[in-house]
Design a protein around this motif. Structure first.
Motif, PDB file in Angstrom:
ATOM      1  N   ILE A  88      89.827  53.974  57.224  1.00 10.95           N
ATOM      2  CA  ILE A  88      88.758  53.807  56.239  1.00 10.95           C
ATOM      3  C   ILE A  88      88.753  54.976  55.264  1.00 10.95           C
ATOM      4  O   ILE A  88      88.617  54.788  54.048  1.00 10.95           O
ATOM      5  N   PHE A  89      88.926  56.188  55.774  1.00  6.46           N
ATOM      6  CA  PHE A  89      88.904  57.370  54.914  1.00  6.46           C
ATOM      7  C   PHE A  89      90.078  57.423  53.940  1.00  6.46           C
ATOM      8  O   PHE A  89      90.000  58.118  52.924  1.00  6.46           O
ATOM      9  N   ILE A  90      91.135  56.691  54.202  1.00  4.88           N
ATOM     10  CA  ILE A  90      92.243  56.596  53.241  1.00  4.88           C
ATOM     11  C   ILE A  90      91.728  56.013  51.928  1.00  4.88           C
ATOM     12  O   ILE A  90      92.189  56.370  50.847  1.00  4.88           O
ATOM     13  N   PHE A  91      90.723  55.142  52.021  1.00  6.32           N
ATOM     14  CA  PHE A  91      90.183  54.450  50.856  1.00  6.32           C
ATOM     15  C   PHE A  91      88.837  55.027  50.392  1.00  6.32           C
ATOM     16  O   PHE A  91      88.112  54.375  49.645  1.00  6.32           O
ATOM     17  N   PHE A  92      88.517  56.232  50.824  1.00  9.69           N
ATOM     18  CA  PHE A  92      87.184  56.794  50.570  1.00  9.69           C
ATOM     19  C   PHE A  92      86.806  56.787  49.088  1.00  9.69           C
ATOM     20  O   PHE A  92      85.679  56.448  48.731  1.00  9.69           O
ATOM     21  N   ASP A  93      87.716  57.147  48.226  1.00 12.85           N
ATOM     22  CA  ASP A  93      87.405  57.179  46.792  1.00 12.85           C
ATOM     23  C   ASP A  93      87.062  55.794  46.239  1.00 12.85           C
ATOM     24  O   ASP A  93      86.277  55.674  45.298  1.00 12.85           O
ATOM     25  N   LEU A  94      87.631  54.756  46.822  1.00 10.76           N
ATOM     26  CA  LEU A  94      87.379  53.387  46.354  1.00 10.76           C
ATOM     27  C   LEU A  94      86.091  52.793  46.921  1.00 10.76           C
ATOM     28  O   LEU A  94      85.556  51.834  46.362  1.00 10.76           O
ATOM     29  N   ILE A  95      85.614  53.334  48.036  1.00 16.88           N
ATOM     30  CA  ILE A  95      84.442  52.751  48.694  1.00 16.88           C
ATOM     31  C   ILE A  95      83.210  53.646  48.611  1.00 16.88           C
ATOM     32  O   ILE A  95      82.166  53.305  49.153  1.00 16.88           O
ATOM     33  N   ILE A 144      89.543  47.271  58.213  1.00 16.49           N
ATOM     34  CA  ILE A 144      89.832  46.461  57.017  1.00 16.49           C
ATOM     35  C   ILE A 144      88.576  45.735  56.555  1.00 16.49           C
ATOM     36  O   ILE A 144      88.267  45.709  55.356  1.00 16.49           O
ATOM     37  N   TYR A 145      87.835  45.160  57.482  1.00 11.97           N
ATOM     38  CA  TYR A 145      86.566  44.500  57.130  1.00 11.97           C
ATOM     39  C   TYR A 145      85.591  45.494  56.508  1.00 11.97           C
ATOM     40  O   TYR A 145      84.911  45.187  55.533  1.00 11.97           O
ATOM     41  N   THR A 146      85.517  46.680  57.074  1.00 15.92           N
ATOM     42  CA  THR A 146      84.616  47.714  56.557  1.00 15.92           C
ATOM     43  C   THR A 146      85.001  48.099  55.135  1.00 15.92           C
ATOM     44  O   THR A 146      84.146  48.160  54.247  1.00 15.92           O
ATOM     45  N   VAL A 147      86.280  48.352  54.920  1.00 14.69           N
ATOM     46  CA  VAL A 147      86.752  48.716  53.580  1.00 14.69           C
ATOM     47  C   VAL A 147      86.486  47.574  52.598  1.00 14.69           C
ATOM     48  O   VAL A 147      86.015  47.809  51.471  1.00 14.69           O
ATOM     49  N   ALA A 148      86.762  46.342  52.999  1.00 16.57           N
ATOM     50  CA  ALA A 148      86.568  45.190  52.105  1.00 16.57           C
ATOM     51  C   ALA A 148      85.104  45.044  51.689  1.00 16.57           C
ATOM     52  O   ALA A 148      84.804  44.818  50.508  1.00 16.57           O
ATOM     53  N   ILE A 153      80.899  45.881  47.591  1.00 12.39           N
ATOM     54  CA  ILE A 153      79.603  46.433  47.186  1.00 12.39           C
ATOM     55  C   ILE A 153      79.787  47.380  46.014  1.00 12.39           C
ATOM     56  O   ILE A 153      79.040  47.338  45.029  1.00 12.39           O
ATOM     57  N   ASN A 154      80.786  48.212  46.105  1.00 10.59           N
ATOM     58  CA  ASN A 154      81.061  49.198  45.065  1.00 10.59           C
ATOM     59  C   ASN A 154      81.379  48.535  43.730  1.00 10.59           C
ATOM     60  O   ASN A 154      80.974  49.010  42.674  1.00 10.59           O
ATOM     61  N   VAL A 155      82.095  47.430  43.755  1.00 15.98           N
ATOM     62  CA  VAL A 155      82.443  46.710  42.535  1.00 15.98           C
ATOM     63  C   VAL A 155      81.182  46.217  41.826  1.00 15.98           C
ATOM     64  O   VAL A 155      81.069  46.296  40.606  1.00 15.98           O
TER      65      VAL A 155
END
Length: 158
Positions: A88-95, A144-148, A153-155
């Motif tokens: 999840i933290f790999i995608f931190f900037d996106l989420i 993956i569900y968490t990131v999605a 939400i972020n979008v």
């Protein structure tokens, strides 16, 4: 080798926490990983390479531990929670949503929800893959569900 395996799969013995070891390991994982991500201590590329190395080592050590203890997905094994949070933290900037505290709170709540509820296909993997890969994959699906969800939400917020 037994001691090293035990330290690794229990994420430095956090898997021996008596009450909800997976939840405890998730909290410890956030405490360990957030400062690394938020301070840009290492590059994204190195962060991902470390994830891949830890994933491969986890496959080996979970298999070794399970063979020695004659167990499958023991509650002591919490390296899968660590890797789930790590992913999840790999995608931190996106989420990232609103602020660090709120984002981390949502990461924790959503990840634990998906990890515990084992929504498809995690439920099938949990039931059918009785090996070290199965132990890791159901947590990665929760990630993956968490990131999605957080990305979605972020979008809408931006």
């Amino acid at each position: 080798m037994k001691v090293l395996s035990n330290i690794f799969i229990s994420f430095f013995y956090s898997g021996y926490f008596k009450i909800w070891p997976g939840t405890f390991a998730s909290i410890i994982s956030i405490i360990v990983l957030f400062p690394i991500v938020s301070s840009d201590l290492i590059s994204s590329r190195i962060f991902i390479i470390i994830f891949i190395i830890l994933f491969i080592l986890s496959l080996f050590f979970i298999n070794y531990y399970s063979s020695n203890t004659k167990t499958h997905d023991s509650s002591v094994i919490v390296i899968d929670e660590f890797l789930g949070i790590y992913f999840i933290f790999i995608f931190f900037d996106l989420i990232y949503i609103l602020n660090n505290f709120f984002t981390i709170f949502l990461i924790f709540i959503l990840f634990r929800f998906f990890d515990i509820s084992k929504i498809f296909p995690a439920n099938l993997i949990d039931k059918r893959m009785k090996n070290s890969l199965g132990v890791l994959l159901d947590d990665l699906i929760a990630s993956i569900y968490t990131v999605a969800i957080l990305y979605s939400i972020n979008v809408f917020i931006k």
